[in-house]
Design a protein around this motif. Structure first.
Motif, PDB file in Angstrom:
ATOM      1  N   UNK A 196       0.835  -1.169   0.090  1.00  0.00           N
ATOM      2  CA  UNK A 196       0.149  -0.036   0.079  1.00  0.00           C
ATOM      3  C   UNK A 196       0.912   1.353  -0.152  1.00  0.00           C
ATOM      4  N   UNK A 197       1.517   1.732  -1.320  1.00  0.00           N
ATOM      5  CA  UNK A 197       2.229   2.530  -1.342  1.00  0.00           C
ATOM      6  C   UNK A 197       1.760   3.963  -1.378  1.00  0.00           C
ATOM      7  N   UNK A 198       0.427   4.156  -1.719  1.00  0.00           N
ATOM      8  CA  UNK A 198      -0.254   5.444  -1.899  1.00  0.00           C
ATOM      9  C   UNK A 198      -0.448   6.198  -0.616  1.00  0.00           C
ATOM     10  N   UNK A 199      -1.147   7.146  -1.002  1.00  0.00           N
ATOM     11  CA  UNK A 199      -1.191   8.347   0.256  1.00  0.00           C
ATOM     12  C   UNK A 199      -2.284   7.235   1.405  1.00  0.00           C
ATOM     13  N   UNK A 200      -3.309   6.452   0.877  1.00  0.00           N
ATOM     14  CA  UNK A 200      -4.023   5.944   1.869  1.00  0.00           C
ATOM     15  C   UNK A 200      -3.149   4.907   2.554  1.00  0.00           C
ATOM     16  N   UNK A 201      -2.046   4.434   2.014  1.00  0.00           N
ATOM     17  CA  UNK A 201      -1.444   3.234   2.742  1.00  0.00           C
ATOM     18  C   UNK A 201      -0.504   3.909   3.725  1.00  0.00           C
ATOM     19  N   UNK A 202       0.190   5.058   3.423  1.00  0.00           N
ATOM     20  CA  UNK A 202       0.783   5.839   4.418  1.00  0.00           C
ATOM     21  C   UNK A 202      -0.303   6.272   5.603  1.00  0.00           C
ATOM     22  N   UNK A 203      -1.465   6.711   5.352  1.00  0.00           N
ATOM     23  CA  UNK A 203      -2.464   6.910   6.477  1.00  0.00           C
ATOM     24  C   UNK A 203      -2.768   5.799   7.239  1.00  0.00           C
ATOM     25  N   UNK A 204      -2.656   4.629   6.664  1.00  0.00           N
ATOM     26  CA  UNK A 204      -3.106   3.452   7.421  1.00  0.00           C
ATOM     27  C   UNK A 204      -1.938   3.010   8.607  1.00  0.00           C
ATOM     28  N   UNK A 205      -0.401   3.311   7.832  1.00  0.00           N
ATOM     29  CA  UNK A 205       0.400   3.097   8.718  1.00  0.00           C
ATOM     30  C   UNK A 205       0.580   3.954   9.689  1.00  0.00           C
ATOM     31  N   UNK A 206       0.284   5.297   9.396  1.00  0.00           N
ATOM     32  CA  UNK A 206       0.347   6.270  10.527  1.00  0.00           C
ATOM     33  C   UNK A 206      -0.701   5.921  11.605  1.00  0.00           C
ATOM     34  N   UNK A 207      -1.862   5.408  11.252  1.00  0.00           N
ATOM     35  CA  UNK A 207      -2.987   5.165  12.245  1.00  0.00           C
ATOM     36  C   UNK A 207      -2.451   3.990  13.016  1.00  0.00           C
ATOM     37  N   UNK A 208      -1.654   2.901  12.325  1.00  0.00           N
ATOM     38  CA  UNK A 208      -1.381   1.919  13.121  1.00  0.00           C
ATOM     39  C   UNK A 208      -0.312   2.251  14.175  1.00  0.00           C
ATOM     40  N   UNK A 209       0.598   3.225  13.725  1.00  0.00           N
ATOM     41  CA  UNK A 209       1.468   3.640  14.621  1.00  0.00           C
ATOM     42  C   UNK A 209       0.990   4.410  15.726  1.00  0.00           C
ATOM     43  N   UNK A 210       0.193   5.318  15.312  1.00  0.00           N
ATOM     44  CA  UNK A 210      -0.546   5.896  16.425  1.00  0.00           C
ATOM     45  C   UNK A 210      -1.337   5.121  17.634  1.00  0.00           C
ATOM     46  N   UNK A 211      -1.945   3.911  17.022  1.00  0.00           N
ATOM     47  CA  UNK A 211      -2.641   3.120  17.958  1.00  0.00           C
ATOM     48  C   UNK A 211      -1.456   2.310  18.941  1.00  0.00           C
ATOM     49  N   UNK A 212      -0.413   2.038  18.179  1.00  0.00           N
ATOM     50  CA  UNK A 212       0.770   1.100  19.177  1.00  0.00           C
ATOM     51  C   UNK A 212       1.448   2.440  19.996  1.00  0.00           C
TER      52      UNK A 212
END
Length: 728
Positions: free
Chosen positions: A459-475
Motif C-alpha cells: 500500500x504505497x499511496x497516500x491511503x497506505x501511508x495513512x494506514x501505517x500512521x494510524x497503526x503507529x498512533x494506536x501502537x
C-alpha cells in the motif's frame, strides 16, 4: 483430598481470623501456599498440569492476594513483620508468574470474572484450615429469578392463524411417555465432583477422531428418487433408525449434513420437526427437504408467519425471528429439533441461545424420545467451552452437571477426575453420546485438496501511508498506557509479572484488554483495531478486485469474499469497468434475488465472478462450479474463513481449490493472518485427534493488540539501546 458438594460437609461460624499470635516462619498460611505452588510449578516443568493443579494455582493466587491485603491493613504487627510477610508473598507470586509463563492458559484463571468452582472454594477452605484459621461458612445457594420479560418483547410474540387452526384440530397433544427414561447411575462415586470443566478439558488433550461408533447403512432409503446417499451419510441415518436420538453432527463443511439430518428425522419418525437455521439458508433447507423427504411437507417462517402452513411436517425458522415465535413453537408438539450452524448459540447469554435452549427443554419434557441434532462444521470458534451450549441443547448437561444419561456413562468408567485415565474415558463417554465428525479426506477421497495462498500487496499511496500512521498512533497509545502503568507500579512498590526481554507480558495483555474494552466508548481518540482493519480492507479492495479479474480471465469462475459492503462496491465497480460479468450475494437481498444471482453464477457462462459477503454467504451455498476463492478481507476467526472456502471445496468439486488471501504488507494484516492460522488447530485437536497444539482461548482481536504492543515495545527498547550506544 475429600470432595464435598456445595451444600455438603461441615460449616463453621464466621470469624475474623482469630489468631492467637503472629505465626512463625514455619506456621500460618504462607507455608501452605508455598508448598502448593511448588507442586504446581513442578507439574508445569514436566509439561503436565492436571485440572486439580490448575484449581490449586487459582486458589493460591487468590489467597496470596487476600493475605497481602490483610498484612498491609494489620496495624497490630511491626514494620519488620510486615516487610517479612510481604517479601515471602512476593516469592510465591514470582513462582506463580514463572509457572504461568510455562503455561499461559493459567492466566485465564486470574482474569477479572474468572469462575471460582465449588472445588476451588473447597480447596481454599482446606488450605485455611491447614493454616490453623477458621473458615467462613459457605453461603446458601441463591436461585435468582428470571428477569421479567419486557412489555415490548411480549408484544412481539405472535401465533400464526394456521397454527391456531392446527391446535383446534388436535387440542390434545398428550406427552409421550412410551420411551424409557434416561438410565440412572448405578454408583455415586462422582457425587460432589465438579465435572463440567474436566469434561471440556478432556477434548483439549486430543485422542482418536471424535466420532461415535456408527452402524452400517441400509442399501435403500425409502421415498427418494434419483438421489444416492454416500456411505458416511447413510451411517447417521442408520444410527437414528436404531434408536440413537442425540447427535452433534460436526462433519466438515461440504459433506451433506442437511440431507443426513432430514433423513435421520425420517428414520426416527421425528415429525413434526423444528429446524432452526441462519436466515440465509432457509430457502436452501426447504429445497433440500423437497429433495430428500418428498413425502413430508415443509414450511418456512417469515416475519410474523402469516404465510406458513401450520400442519406442515417440517417447520423452518431463522434465529433472528425466533423470539417472536418461541411460545407457540414450544407448545406445537414437535418430536424433533435440528439446529443448523449450531456454533451460533455458543454465547449462552445471547437471546438466540436462550430461545434455542428453552425450546429444546420444552420438547424434551413432552417427548422423552425426541430427536435432537446440532449441525456445525466448526463447533469450536475460540475455546473448548464453545461446546457448553450445544451439549446443553442436546440434553447431555445442564447448567451445573452432566444429565443422568451422561452421568451414568461416567460412573460406569469406575474413575474420578483425579484418576489416571479419566480424561480419555470421559472423552469417549461424551463422544458416544452422539458426536459424529468425519473429514473430507476420509469419507470423500475424490474431493481434490485445497490450499490457502497469501498474496502480499504493498500500500504505497497516500491511503497506505495513512494506514501505517494510524497503526503507529494506536501502537503509541498502547505503549503510553503500558509505560504509565509501569511507572505507577514502581512508585507504589507493587510488583508485576515475569519480565521477558524486559517486557511484562501480563501487563501487556491487560493493556490490550483495556483497549478492547474501551473501544466504542468515545474515551479514546484515534483509530481502534476495528476501524484500522476496515481501512485496510478498503485500501486493499481495488487490488483484490484486480487480482480476481485476472484470475477469471485465466482460470474461469471466481468467488470473491469481503466483510464490508464498501469493499464489495469497489469490487463490483472494477468488474463493471472491465466488462466482466458478475453477480453478488448480500445480506439485504430478498430470497428471490439471492436465488437468481446464485443461478446466474452457476449456469451463465458470461457471469465469471460472484461477489459474496462473508456474513451473508459464508454458509448454505454450493459454488463448486469455481475452484478459486479470493479473500479480500480477513475474518476475525479461522472458522469463518474455512466456511467461506468450503462454499467451493465440497462434494461435487473436481479440481484442486485455492483460496487467495490478499494481505497488506507491513501492517497488522500480516499478524492477523498468522493468528487466524494459529487458531485453526483448535477444532482439529479437539475433534480430529490431531497432534496440533490448541490455540489460546483469547479472542483474535486481543491477540492482535498484544502482538502490536509487544512489537512496539521491542522496537522502542531497541531504539533506546541504539541511542545509548551512540552516546557512549
Amino acid at each position: 483430598m475429600a470432595q464435598r458438594s456445595r451444600r455438603g460437609g461441615t460449616t463453621h461460624t464466621p470469624s475474623r481470623d482469630r489468631r492467637r499470635s503472629q505465626p512463625r516462619d514455619g506456621e500460618g498460611i504462607i507455608p501452605v501456599l508455598a508448598k502448593a505452588v511448588r507442586q504446581v510449578e513442578a507439574a508445569a516443568q514436566r509439561g503436565k498440569i492436571r485440572p486439580s493443579q490448575r484449581t490449586a494455582y487459582q486458589v493460591v493466587a487468590l489467597l496470596v492476594r487476600e493475605e497481602r491485603a490483610r498484612i498491609k491493613a494489620d496495624a497490630t504487627i511491626s514494620e519488620a513483620e510486615r516487610t517479612n510477610g510481604l517479601t515471602r508473598l512476593d516469592g510465591i507470586a514470582t513462582i506463580l508468574a514463572k509457572t504461568a509463563a510455562r503455561d499461559t492458559s493459567l492466566l485465564a484463571l486470574l482474569a477479572d470474572g474468572a469462575v471460582v468452582s465449588p472445588m476451588a472454594a473447597s480447596l481454599r477452605n482446606d488450605m485455611l484450615q491447614a493454616a490453623g484459621r477458621e473458615v467462613e461458612a459457605e453461603p446458601e445457594e441463591v436461585i435468582e429469578a428470571e428477569p421479567a420479560e419486557s412489555a415490548a418483547a411480549a408484544s412481539r410474540r405472535v401465533v400464526p392463524q394456521t397454527v391456531i387452526q392446527r391446535q383446534l384440530a388436535n387440542p390434545f397433544l398428550a406427552p409421550d411417555f412410551s420411551a424409557a427414561r434416561a438410565p440412572r447411575p448405578k454408583t455415586n462415586r462422582l457425587v460432589g465432583w465438579e465435572l463440567l470443566s474436566p469434561l471440556f478439558r478432556s477434548f483439549e488433550y486430543g485422542g482418536e477422531s471424535a466420532s461415535m461408533p456408527l452402524p452400517e447403512p441400509s442399501e435403500i432409503v425409502h421415498g427418494i428418487k434419483d438421489l444416492e446417499l454416500m456411505h458416511h451419510q447413510g451411517q447417521v441415518v442408520a444410527a437414528a433408525a436404531e434408536g440413537h436420538r442425540t447427535f452433534l453432527l460436526a462433519d466438515e463443511p461440504g459433506l451433506g449434513k442437511t440431507a443426513q439430518a432430514l433423513l435421520a428425522a425420517d428414520a426416527a419418525h421425528a415429525f413434526p420437526l423444528l429446524v432452526v437455521v441462519p436466515n440465509v439458508v432457509k430457502a436452501n433447507w426447504a429445497h433440500e427437504a423437497e429433495l430428500w423427504t418428498p413425502r413430508r411437507t415443509a414450511t418456512v417462517v417469515h416475519g410474523d408467519g402469516e404465510t406458513i402452513d401450520g400442519f406442515a411436517d417440517i417447520v423452518i425458522v431463522n434465529y433472528e425471528i425466533l423470539d417472536r415465535h418461541v411460545e407457540w413453537l414450544g407448545a406445537h408438539g414437535f418430536r424433533g429439533m435440528v439446529v443448523d450452524e449450531a456454533h451460533f448459540i455458543k454465547n449462552k447469554s445471547s437471546q438466540r441461545s436462550r430461545n434455542v435452549l428453552s425450546l429444546s427443554a420444552r420438547i424434551r419434557e413432552r417427548h422423552h424420545n425426541a430427536l435432537f441434532m446440532a449441525l456445525t462444521g466448526t463447533p469450536l470458534i475460540n475455546d473448548i467451552e464453545d461446546f457448553r451450549a450445544i451439549w446443553q441443547f442436546l440434553g447431555w448437561i445442564d447448567d451445573e452437571k452432566p444429565r443422568p444419561e451422561l452421568m451414568a456413562a461416567l460412573e460406569e468408567t469406575g474413575l474420578v477426575p483425579s484418576s489416571p485415565g479419566f480424561y480419555a474415558a470421559a472423552r469417549t463417554a461424551v463422544i458416544n453420546m452422539g458426536i459424529v465428525r468425519r473429514r473430507k479426506v476420509d469419507v470423500a477421497a475424490d474431493i481434490p485438496a485445497r490450499r490457502v495462498a497469501d498474496l502480499p500487496v504493498e500500500l504505497d499511496d497516500a491511503v497506505g501511508r495513512s494506514i501505517r500512521a494510524a497503526e503507529a498512533e494506536l501502537a503509541a497509545r498502547l505503549v503510553e498506557r503500558y509505560r504509565y502503568t509501569m511507572s505507577t507500579r514502581s512508585e507504589s512498590g507493587v510488583g508485576g509479572g515475569e519480565l521477558v526481554s524486559g517486557i511484562d507480558l501480563e501487563l501487556v495483555r491487560r493493556v490490550a484488554a483495556a483497549e478492547l474494552k474501551n473501544t466504542g466508548t468515545g474515551s479514546d481518540k484515534g483509530d481502534n483495531v476495528f476501524t484500522l482493519m476496515r481501512k485496510i480492507g478498503q485500501a486493499k479492495a481495488g487490488l483484490a478486485a484486480d487480482y480476481a479479474a485476472q484470475l477469471s480471465r485465466n482460470v474461469g469462475k471466481v468467488v470473491f469474499f469481503a466483510k464490508h459492503l464498501d469493499v464489495m462496491d469497489v469490487a463490483e465497480e472494477t468488474f463493471a469497468k472491465r466488462g466482466i460479468g458478475y453477480s453478488s450475494i448480500r445480506g439485504d437481498q430478498t430470497p428471490k434475488v439471492r436465488k437468481e444471482n446464485i443461478a446466474a453464477f452457476l449456469e451463465d457462462p458470461a457471469v465469471e465472478i460472484i461477489v459474496c459477503s462473508l456474513t451473508a454467504a459464508g454458509v448454505g451455498l454450493n459454488l463448486q462450479v469455481a475452484s478459486n476463492v479470493v479473500l479480500a478481507e480477513l475474518s476475525w476467526t479461522s472458522a469463518e474463513q474455512t466456511q467461506a472456502i468450503d462454499r467451493v471445496h465440497r462434494i461435487g468439486q473436481t479440481e484442486p481449490v485455492t483460496a487467495w488471501r490478499i494481505i497488506a504488507a507491513q501492517t497488522i494484516d500480516s499478524q492477523l493472518a498468522q493468528l487466524i492460522d494459529d487458531k485453526a488447530g483448535l477444532a482439529a485437536r479437539a475433534l480430529d485427534g490431531s497432534d496440533e497444539e490448541v490455540g489460546s482461548s483469547a479472542d483474535v482481536q486481543l491477540e492482535a493488540l498484544v502482538a502490536l504492543l509487544t512489537d512496539a515495545l521491542k522496537q522502542a527498547d531497541a531504539g533506546v539501546a541504539t541511542d545509548s550506544m551512540s552516546v557512549d
